[in-house]
Design an enzyme around this catalytic site. Structure first.
Site, short mmCIF file in Angstrom:
data_model
loop_
_atom_site.label_atom_id
_atom_site.label_comp_id
_atom_site.label_asym_id
_atom_site.label_seq_id
_atom_site.Cartn_x
_atom_site.Cartn_y
_atom_site.Cartn_z
N HIS A 127 -57.69 44.33 29.42
CA HIS A 127 -59.15 44.32 29.26
C HIS A 127 -59.78 44.09 30.62
O HIS A 127 -59.23 43.35 31.45
CB HIS A 127 -59.55 43.22 28.27
N GLU A 165 -62.02 42.24 31.64
CA GLU A 165 -62.20 40.82 31.99
C GLU A 165 -60.89 40.21 32.48
O GLU A 165 -60.87 39.37 33.38
CB GLU A 165 -62.78 40.06 30.78
N GLY A 222 -69.41 41.69 21.43
CA GLY A 222 -70.53 40.87 20.96
C GLY A 222 -70.90 41.10 19.50
O GLY A 222 -71.09 40.14 18.74
N GLY A 229 -70.92 44.33 27.36
CA GLY A 229 -71.81 43.17 27.27
C GLY A 229 -73.17 43.37 27.90
O GLY A 229 -73.92 42.41 28.09
N ASN A 256 -63.14 42.18 19.15
CA ASN A 256 -62.64 41.33 20.24
C ASN A 256 -63.58 40.13 20.35
O ASN A 256 -64.67 40.24 20.89
CB ASN A 256 -62.63 42.15 21.55
N TRP A 257 -63.09 39.00 19.83
CA TRP A 257 -63.95 37.81 19.82
C TRP A 257 -64.02 37.13 21.19
O TRP A 257 -64.83 36.23 21.39
CB TRP A 257 -63.45 36.80 18.77
N LYS A 258 -63.14 37.51 22.09
CA LYS A 258 -63.07 36.87 23.42
C LYS A 258 -62.95 35.35 23.26
O LYS A 258 -62.30 34.90 22.32
CB LYS A 258 -64.29 37.29 24.25
N GLU A 287 -63.19 51.62 28.14
CA GLU A 287 -64.30 50.67 28.20
C GLU A 287 -64.90 50.69 29.60
O GLU A 287 -64.42 49.98 30.50
CB GLU A 287 -63.80 49.25 27.89
N SER A 297 -70.81 47.67 24.38
CA SER A 297 -72.11 47.60 23.70
C SER A 297 -72.18 48.45 22.44
O SER A 297 -73.22 49.05 22.13
CB SER A 297 -73.23 47.99 24.68
#
Ligand code: PGA
Length: 256
Positions: free
Chosen positions: A93, A95, A232, A170, A10-12, A164, A210
């Protein structure tokens, strides 16, 4: 039958042409004992899809619209994603839930759209630190699952669940394999109630938060951890490739 491990990047809102080129150059020739999916920002979906046509690596969307079509500026529909040949999309997600205020109702609409367009949705669920400390983890996950998956037609549909925990995303503090296995076993039991034992056994449950080269193998070794959602650490392609390679170290889990 077996559950094939799945590793999703997931590159966000990160990466650009350079990362795209690095991913293609490094991953195009590689073969993994897992399904590997990269979710770049929308703008790069098609390009990445075209560049990876000869590769086993698949492309996924980080989001889809809850709407089918119409006056919804800035949205991209599930059907458009499917038309581009994209097979996977993340839904809900944390976010999206927190920053863009997507509730379980919205996630449910997105699940319907994904199924209707033949895309495999990856429904993301997870508790906050406060909820975990208040012993509410199971309640939160049950609500997210029950509402997100309510009355869906699971016939011929494929889906994944990504657990998650918000506190692990993160932060550099991953949940332990024991902790995750415990939660995943709970999720699978909850899935049995929603979709029946057979489909619940087939559904892949991923862990995210993470994940890195140092903890991936141990996580994947747990019975109910069928894959990883990597944020990440997926922005460093060599690091991500090393995580994907570890999926092959563990035997796929046999299903009844
Ligand atoms: P992280 O993100 O690996 O950077 O913790 C995971 C995610 O948000 O999907």
């Amino acid at each position: 039958m077996q559950r094939l491990p799945i590793i999703i990047a997931n590159w966000k809102l990160n990466g650009g042409t350079d990362l795209l080129c690095a991913a293609v150059a490094s991953l195009n020739q590689q073969s993994f004992a897992a399904e590997v999916v990269i979710c770049p920002p929308y703008l790069y979906l098609r390009e990445l899809q075209n560049l990876l046509t000869k590769s086993e690596i698949k492309v996924g969307s980080q989001n889809i619209s809850q709407f089918e079509s119409g006056a919804y500026t800035g949205e991209t529909s599930a059907q458009m994603i499917a038309d581009a040949g994209i097979k996977f999309c993340l839904i809900g997600h944390s976010e999206r839930r927190e920053i863009f205020e997507e509730n379980d109702d919205i996630c449910h609409s997105k699940m319907q759209r994904a199924f209707a367009s033949g895309i495999t949705p990856v429904l993301c669920i997870g508790e906050s630190l406060k909820q975990r400390e208040s012993m509410l983890t199971e309640d939160v996950l049950s609500a997210q699952l029950n509402e997100g998956l309510a009355n869906l037609d699971f016939n011929a549909a494929d889906l994944c669940i990504a657990y998650e925990p918000v506190w692990a995303i993160g932060t550099g503090v991953a949940a332990t394999p024991e902790m995750v296995q415990c939660v995943h076993a709970f999720i699978r039991q909850a899935l049995v109630k929603v979709m029946g034992a057979d489909l619940a056994q087939r559904t892949r449950i991923l862990y995210g938060g993470s994940v890195n080269q140092g903890n991936a193998e141990q996580l994947l070794a747990a019975a109910d951890i069928d894959g990883l959602l990597v944020g990440g650490a997926s922005l460093d392609i060599q690091h991500f490739a090393a995580i994907c390679a570890q999926a092959g170290q563990t035997e796929p889990v046999e299903c009844a």
